[in-house]
Every structure is written in C-alpha cells, then in structure tokens.
Design an enzyme around this catalytic site. Structure first.
Site, PDB file in Angstrom:
ATOM      1  N   GLU A  96      18.751  69.179   9.273  1.00 51.05           N
ATOM      2  CA  GLU A  96      20.393  69.490   9.823  1.00 51.05           C
ATOM      3  C   GLU A  96      20.919  71.163   8.855  1.00 51.05           C
ATOM      4  OE1 GLU A  96      24.186  67.444   6.713  1.00 51.05           O
ATOM      5  OE2 GLU A  96      22.292  66.355   6.312  1.00 51.05           O
ATOM      6  N   ASN A 155      27.985  59.988  12.439  1.00 52.21           N
ATOM      7  CA  ASN A 155      26.302  60.096  11.792  1.00 52.21           C
ATOM      8  C   ASN A 155      26.959  58.768   9.740  1.00 52.21           C
ATOM      9  OD1 ASN A 155      24.233  60.341   9.938  1.00 52.21           O
ATOM     10  ND2 ASN A 155      25.827  61.253   8.194  1.00 52.21           N
ATOM     11  N   GLU A 156      27.098  58.253   9.358  1.00 51.23           N
ATOM     12  CA  GLU A 156      27.175  57.544   8.138  1.00 51.23           C
ATOM     13  C   GLU A 156      28.592  57.223   7.985  1.00 51.23           C
ATOM     14  OE1 GLU A 156      25.833  59.353   4.876  1.00 51.23           O
ATOM     15  OE2 GLU A 156      24.148  58.678   4.612  1.00 51.23           O
ATOM     16  N   TYR A 179      17.389  55.778   0.839  1.00 58.54           N
ATOM     17  CA  TYR A 179      16.705  56.527   0.037  1.00 58.54           C
ATOM     18  C   TYR A 179      15.900  56.010  -0.882  1.00 58.54           C
ATOM     19  CZ  TYR A 179      19.158  60.728   3.081  1.00 58.54           C
ATOM     20  OH  TYR A 179      19.030  61.801   3.774  1.00 58.54           O
ATOM     21  N   GLU A 185      17.468  58.418   8.204  1.00 61.71           N
ATOM     22  CA  GLU A 185      17.573  58.733   7.534  1.00 61.71           C
ATOM     23  C   GLU A 185      16.674  58.332   6.374  1.00 61.71           C
ATOM     24  OE1 GLU A 185      20.492  60.507   5.372  1.00 61.71           O
ATOM     25  OE2 GLU A 185      21.220  61.705   7.652  1.00 61.71           O
ATOM     26  N   GLN A 224      14.557  65.966   4.193  1.00 62.07           N
ATOM     27  CA  GLN A 224      14.118  66.570   6.333  1.00 62.07           C
ATOM     28  C   GLN A 224      12.731  67.276   6.417  1.00 62.07           C
ATOM     29  OE1 GLN A 224      17.828  68.005   6.235  1.00 62.07           O
ATOM     30  NE2 GLN A 224      19.276  66.771   5.576  1.00 62.07           N
TER      31      GLN A 224
END
Length: 514
Positions: free
Chosen positions: A45, A193-194, A262, A317, A366
């Site tokens: 990103e 995204n999201e 996460y 992710e 990432q």
C-alpha cells in the site's frame, strides 16, 4: 468432503496431563484440495515507507542499485520467496487513488495528499506502469484494488481497459502513448476496499448494490476475459456482511469475497512490537488462532449460497498490528518483527492451507516497512524478518496437494486461559515429497509430537529446518541482520514408520518426508 484441521483438546480424549504426547495424523488416504500458491500473496500500500523508500527509490540517480527505480535487493529477496501476487495500491489508499494521476510524464503528474497515512504529500511518481512493470520484474501477478469509495464506474472501467485491452480503444491508445504497447493482462481486481469503513462507511446492503453496478462494467456477458472480481468483504466476525453479499450478488458477477483479520491485542492499546509480555503474546496468539473460527463460519455462509464452491474466499489483509517504533511517524505503521510474528505467520498459513478448498488467495499486510513486513529497509540497508523466513520455508506448499491432518494438541496455558500448543498442515508436491509444517506456540515448553501416517503411505527419510530463538522478543536488526534465521532441524526421528518430533518452544518447523 471438506478437509479441515481438527483441533481437539487433550481433555476430549481424557488425557489430562500437560505432559501427554501431541499427535498429528497425516490422512494420506484422503485426497485434499490443491493449495493455491496465491495463498502466499503480499500487499503493498501507499503507506509509510512501503512504496517510497521501500520498493521504490526513484530514477534520479539513487546510489541504491535499482532497475527503473525499483530496488534490486528487494526484487531478489521477493523472487526467492516466489511471491505469487502483489496487491496495490491499497488498502484505505485505494479508495482515494485516481489512477490517471499516476500515468504520463512524471514531472507533469499532480501530487496527492495521503490523508489516511501520515498526511504526507506524494508526487505520484510511482503509478500504474511502475507497479505493473515491477510485477514483471518480480515474476508475480498484480492484484489491483480499484477505487469505489471516491471513484466512478467509468474511471474503474477505463483503468481495466488501459491495462488489459489488446486492440484499438481510447485507453489502449493512451497506454501506448505512455510507452507500453502490449497489455499487462491483469487478472485480479478488488472492487473497493473495506467498504464498511475507510472505503465509504457503507452498509452491506448498499455496498452489494454498488458492487453489482461496478461489476457489470468490468467484463462481458460471461466474463470471457477470465478476470477475478473480488468483492470487498467482512471485517473479522461480521457474518452479516458475508451473508448479505452472497445473498444479493448474482453468482455470475462475483468470483471471490474478501475477509480482513488482524492479530491485534486492543485497537486502543496495541502494545510494543518488541517489549511485549508473555501475557500480551498469549493474547496475540488468541487473535491469530481465531482465523480458524472466522474462516469456518464465513465459509459455512458461502456454502449455503454457493454449494458448488465457485466463489473463493480471499483473506487479502492479515497479520500482526502493534504500536509503531518509538520516534517514528505514527501514520507510517512501522514496527519491528519478532519470533511472535513468526508464530502468527506459521499458524495462519497452516489454517489457510487446511482450508484450501475455499481459501484461494491471501495477502500478508504488508511487504516492506509496514505492519508485519517481510522486509525492512534503511537507506541502502535491507534485512529479512522472521516472517520472511517462515514464508520462505512454507513456499514448498505452493500449488501442492493438501494432505488432510488431524491434530491432538496439548495446552499452552496462561493463567486460567489455554490454547492448543501445536498447529500443523501438510501437502505432497508434484515430485511426491511430503512437507509437514509444525508450529509450537508455547512460550516456554518443548512439545513432543508423534506423527502417524494414515493410509498406505510410508516414509524412509526425514529432513527439515526450524525457526526459533532464545526469546519471543528476538528479532533482526540492521546491525545484526541474521540474529533470527532458519537452521537445520535435528529433532525429528523416523522409526518403524512412526515419526517423533521434539519441537522447541515458540518455533516453526517444516519437514520433508520421502
């Protein structure tokens, strides 16, 4: 029948002693799914020093060896990982990014303020051509995340035409004027995204309709281009989001649904990346192992609406998230990478492998200098992290055939809380070699594991490597870049067809059986 990793506590088998053996059964008589190499994907990103100063040092005479501005050492390291795909340009950045700002002469490109990540001004010198040409250097497939939150259907469709159309069209003509005649033929496309958060704060019902609109203009009647249209999926346990998308999006318009998770202790107090306690480590592992439950429950919803298993689950992710390193920009998300991160990686990749029938792609967050990175850079210096080493060890599973495993594990205790200590996955490659990945998350205790082989398969030799260190907090630095790295593993013994493994505390091992 879906092959799943079965986590069974010793209590279920009336084996109450913490010293009781762990048992892993390789069910070689059952045929598993192919473990898609794309499970081992990465994420880049426009965030902190991931792109600028990480991948890209510019084309204006940088002393760091590079090819068209892309660091040669980074390219070599990622090619060694055999990374199958790379997601770009975001993340939250994707839904503020307008691709036409990043093409054409670099001195004429407008700047952009990266409001999500540090409020820095970027010059758009790294754009579509730079990224897609870099993917060719890396011998990896690009995964483009399109702007839905602040973009338009036309902008998205034009981008697809710009990078993929082989023939006469306005966008193909513009691409050729900018120096690229042949298309890149990008297969993987994220539709925002999201969307539930930084991608527009949409409801699931609203996004489902927006997705249908965008997807309609991404390909022809029958998706003859063979692209993957990946819907912005749920955060963690938001099962309503997945249910709504699977129920409301026609199957001919979607090829995959995403999921983000996460391993974060507490969003308001994430803890130090290196100065954490064992209690904090235990909580991190609770969050990491939750991936098993999340995948099971999201897949159950997908099975209800897609019993033929046509729609993939893409965990694009995942990884550990801690407080940034002291003295660094809090918006750059720069954190160190320890043995704890190796445990996250080993456990998570085992879970993905064992759900390979539905999980077809995943992207670690990432790649460089951000969150659970595999590479850290400091000017001309570059180091590989413990997470890098786990992914390098696990690359033997890419496109191999899953061997279903059953695991009986002892407990890793923290006060009155417990987790399974041992996690495993296995596969057989095209040459007939079996690879078994084992993780012991216990912070202090070695685990003795008995590996039993079900079916007619038998093995005559075992070899392997292990990644561990004296302390959970150990990590590589620019002064000591090889403090944590894999070594040959001597703790596995074959005798009369039974494999016994003595797996050190907080370690990841990959064994090859022949």
């Amino acid at each position: 029948m879906r092959a799943k990793l079965i986590f069974l506590s010793l209590l279920s088998f009336h084996l109450v002693s913490a010293q009781s053996p762990n048992i892993v059964v390789l069910n070689t008589g059952q045929k598993g799914a192919v473990i898609s190499k794309h499970i081992y994907g990465h994420f880049a990103e426009h965030l902190g020093r991931c792109i600028y100063g990480g991948f890209y040092v510019g084309e204006n005479g940088s002393p760091i060896p590079n090819t068209n501005g892309v660091r040669n050492d980074v390219v070599a390291a990622l090619k060694n990982l055999q990374i199958p795909n790379l997601r770009w340009p975001g993340g939250c950045f994707a839904d503020t990014y307008h691709w036409m700002d990043g093409i054409g002469p670099k001195d004429l490109r407008p700047t952009i303020v990266n409001r999500w990540w540090g409020g820095v001004t970027e010059d758009n010198s790294f754009g579509t051509h730079d990224f897609l040409n870099m993917c060719e250097l890396l011998e990896t497939e690009p995964y483009l995340s399109g702007n839905v939150g602040s973009g338009t259907v036309k902008e998205f469709a034009d981008w697809m035409q710009y990078v993929n159309h082989d023939g006469v069209s306005p966008m193909a003509k513009l691409r050729e004027e900018n120096g690229r005649k042949t298309p890149w033929n990008v297969k993987y496309w994220g539709v925002g995204n999201e969307a539930w958060g930084c991608g527009g704060n949409m409801t699931a019902e609203y996004y489902a309709n927006v997705y249908r609109q965008f997807a309609t203009y991404m390909s022809g009647w029958s998706n003859e281009d063979g692209i993957w249209r990946i819907a912005s999926g749920a955060s963690d346990a938001d099962y309503h989001w997945t249910e709504t998308l699977m129920k409301n999006i026609p199957s001919n318009l979607v090829d995959a649904v995403a999921l983000h998770h996460y391993s974060v202790i507490n969003w308001s107090k994430k803890s130090s990346a290196t100065g954490f306690t064992e209690e904090e480590y235990f909580t991190t592992m609770q969050r990491a192992t939750q991936m098993e439950e999340l995948i099971q429950k999201h897949v159950a919803i997908m099975d209800k609406y897609d019993p033929e298993n046509k729609v993939a689950l893409v965990v694009d992710e995942w990884g550990g998230w801690y407080d940034v390193e002291p003295g660094t920009n809090p918006g750059f998300l720069f954190q160190q990478n320890t043995i704890r991160d190796a445990m996250i990686a080993g456990v998570t990749l085992n879970i993905f492998n064992n759900h390979a029938d539905r999980v077809k792609m995943a992207n670690l967050a990432q790649t460089i200098n951000v969150l659970q990175a595999v590479i850290l850079t400091d000017e001309e210096k570059m180091i590989l992290t413990p997470t890098y080493h786990v992914m390098e060890m696990y690359k033997v599973h890419q496109d191999a055939t899953l061997i279903p495993v059953s695991v009986i594990s002892g407990d890793y205790m923290s006060g009155d809380k417990k987790l399974a200590a041992v996690y495993a996955s296995a596969s057989v490659d095209k040459n007939g070699a079996t690879h078994l990945s084992l993780v012991n998350i216990d912070a202090s205790k070695e685990q003795e594991i008995t590996v039993r082989v079900g079916g007619s398969k038998s093995y005559k030799s075992v070899d392997g490597r292990v990644l561990t260190s004296a302390k959970l907090q150990d990590h590589n630095t620019f002064d000591k870049p090889d403090a944590v790295k894999p070594v040959n593993f001597t703790g596995a013994k074959l005798s009369n067809g039974t494999l016994t493994v003595k797996l050190p505390a907080h370690s990841v091992a990959v064994l090859e059986l022949k």
